[in-house]
Design a protein around this motif. Structure first.
Motif, mmCIF file in Angstrom:
data_model
loop_
_atom_site.group_PDB
_atom_site.id
_atom_site.type_symbol
_atom_site.label_atom_id
_atom_site.label_comp_id
_atom_site.label_asym_id
_atom_site.label_seq_id
_atom_site.Cartn_x
_atom_site.Cartn_y
_atom_site.Cartn_z
ATOM 1 N N VAL A 321 0.747 -1.225 -0.067
ATOM 2 C CA VAL A 321 0.030 -0.131 -0.048
ATOM 3 C C VAL A 321 0.802 1.330 -0.164
ATOM 4 N N GLU A 322 1.873 1.371 0.906
ATOM 5 C CA GLU A 322 2.992 2.379 0.757
ATOM 6 C C GLU A 322 3.580 2.547 -0.534
ATOM 7 N N ALA A 323 4.061 1.480 -1.229
ATOM 8 C CA ALA A 323 4.445 1.454 -2.417
ATOM 9 C C ALA A 323 3.563 1.828 -3.409
ATOM 10 N N ALA A 324 2.262 1.585 -3.316
ATOM 11 C CA ALA A 324 1.227 2.162 -4.325
ATOM 12 C C ALA A 324 1.023 3.644 -4.117
ATOM 13 N N GLU A 325 1.101 4.052 -2.969
ATOM 14 C CA GLU A 325 0.810 5.540 -2.689
ATOM 15 C C GLU A 325 2.099 6.244 -3.008
ATOM 16 N N ALA A 326 3.120 5.889 -3.096
ATOM 17 C CA ALA A 326 4.420 6.422 -3.642
ATOM 18 C C ALA A 326 4.450 6.574 -5.026
ATOM 19 N N ALA A 327 3.852 5.779 -5.578
ATOM 20 C CA ALA A 327 3.585 5.501 -7.296
ATOM 21 C C ALA A 327 2.555 6.705 -7.716
ATOM 22 N N LYS A 328 1.533 6.838 -6.751
ATOM 23 C CA LYS A 328 0.507 7.781 -7.118
ATOM 24 C C LYS A 328 1.226 9.311 -6.862
ATOM 25 N N THR A 329 2.124 9.386 -5.818
ATOM 26 C CA THR A 329 2.761 10.797 -5.959
ATOM 27 C C THR A 329 3.516 10.740 -6.974
ATOM 28 N N ILE A 330 4.197 10.089 -7.604
ATOM 29 C CA ILE A 330 5.210 10.221 -8.793
ATOM 30 C C ILE A 330 4.338 10.571 -9.874
ATOM 31 N N GLN A 331 3.137 9.837 -9.977
ATOM 32 C CA GLN A 331 2.243 10.284 -11.148
ATOM 33 C C GLN A 331 1.655 11.374 -10.957
ATOM 34 N N ARG A 332 1.298 11.868 -9.852
ATOM 35 C CA ARG A 332 0.739 13.300 -9.836
ATOM 36 C C ARG A 332 1.806 14.334 -10.013
ATOM 37 N N LEU A 333 2.980 14.258 -9.369
ATOM 38 C CA LEU A 333 3.953 15.231 -9.827
ATOM 39 C C LEU A 333 4.341 15.194 -11.349
#
Length: 399
Positions: A321-333
């Motif tokens: 879950v933490e990894a998926a949230e970090a990937a979301k951060t990359i995608q948003r930025l």
């Protein structure tokens, strides 16, 4: 094989027994391969495999015609005709399409010194590093039209950048999309002070007064990129930007030294930990669009630093879950800042001859690796009555 020749040492399912440089490789079943099937039968099943040097388009043609057994179909220009051929009841091959993982993008060079030849380049790079300039370029692109210029039909889909929509890490709500809006693009460029001051239809840069001309590196071998480049030239011209084509033989090689201002290429991203150096500045040697200068330094933008930090989180955590949230951060930025300017994305297909068994239709064409490595080749087999003659009958892998 000569008696005094030292055979290659392999751990895989096949051993190369004949190699004609730039022409043909013949592989023979490794009798000492370490895998067996669930019944204890020795793998691999296929006794002989061979690979021929070809082109992307030709390998698709060969597979569709039945003169080849296996091919990745990744040139969208071939999709329509290939589908027509494979839908026939007597077609020798079937096409298994996967999710949209092929994606194309414009990349701007963010280095303030590397590859800068003159004051015009220097001013271009300053604008490239401004978010509003990148967003204006995105608004100037009609991605639907770009897609249709490549392949008619539903194959091509707008792409924002970052993770391809077929990636398991793609998140719709974290993706910012700047749609085609020429009025907004022109207004944003005006606000940046980039206006046509000499009346020739091309905007002028405020610092040097030079026409806003951007050289765009393209790979002359890739028809898909060429078609997109032609469309992009016309679209950016409507926004007062002149694009100058710079053809190269192999774009991934030509771009390594960062000597370009803009380029277009296919560069999909499905997994955050695969080929990351093409995408994020995780080392001094990458990515091509933001290399350090001759003094070894570079000025990363704030959102680049945040994306690298998110990537480090993915590497360090065991929590999915933490990894998926970090990937979301990359995608948003990535998409919010138009880090690269996505054009279109498309699915790829795995072409498999109908003689071949155990090629699972749900295998992604390009997720962890290309399809020939994803289908577990050692479990492929062919019914005896449909087997072809071997090229090297009676040859065994010698040790």
């Amino acid at each position: 094989m000569p008696a005094d020749a030292v055979p290659p040492v392999v751990l895989g399912g096949w051993v190369p027994v004949r190699h004609k440089a730039d022409e043909l490789v013949i592989l023979r079943r490794n009798p000492y391969y370490w895998k067996t099937d669930e019944a204890g039968n020795q793998l691999p099943y296929l006794n002989e495999m061979h690979f021929k040097l070809s082109t992307w388009s030709d390998r698709t043609t060969q597979a569709v015609a039945g003169t080849a057994d296996f091919s990745n179909m990744e040139n969208p220009g071939n999709f329509v005709e290939a589908l027509k051929q494979t839908l026939s009841a007597d077609a020798p091959v079937k096409a298994n399409f996967g999710p949209r993982v092929l994606s194309w993008r414009l990349e701007l060079n963010f280095s303030e010194t590397n590859g800068v030849q003159d004051e015009v380049d220097a001013e271009l790079r300053k604008f490239f590093r401004q978010k509003d300039f990148r967003v204006a370029l995105s608004h100037a692109l009609d991605r639907q039209a770009i897609g249709q210029s490549v392949a008619r039909g539903p194959f091509m889909y707008p792409y924002s950048g970052g993770f391809s929509s077929g990636s398991p890490y793609y998140d719709y709500d974290s993706t910012v999309y700047y749609p085609y809006d020429l009025v907004k693009a022109n207004a944003m460029l005006d606000a940046l002070g980039i206006k046509d001051t000499d009346g020739n239809g091309i905007r002028n840069m405020p610092g040097t007064g030079a026409d806003l001309e951007i050289d765009m590196m393209t790979d002359r071998r890739q028809v898909t990129e060429k078609k997109q480049a032609d469309a992009i030239i016309l679209m950016l011209a409507e926004a007062g930007i002149r694009v100058l084509i710079r053809n190269v033989d192999t774009i991934d090689t030509a771009s390594k030294n960062g000597d370009f201002n803009m380029l277009i290429r296919r560069k999909e991203w499905a997994l955050p930990t695969r080929e990351t150096c093409f995408h994020l500045p995780i080392a001094n040697s990458c990515p091509d669009r933001h290399l350090p200068g001759s003094d070894g330094t570079r000025n990363l933008m704030d959102f680049e630093v945040e994306m690298v930090e998110a990537y480090q989180t993915i590497l360090s955590t065991w929590d999915a879950v933490e990894a998926a949230e970090a990937a979301k951060t990359i995608q948003r930025l990535w998409t919010e800042n138009a880090y690269t300017i996505g054009t279109v994305q498309a699915p790829a297909a795995l072409l498999v001859n109908k003689r071949i068994r155990n090629a699972h239709p749900g295998t992604p064409v390009n997720m962890f690796e290309w399809a020939e490595d994803g289908v577990v080749r050692e479990r492929l087999w062919t019914p005896k009555d449909q087997q072809l003659k071997e090229l090297l009958p009676g040859t065994i892998a010698e040790y």
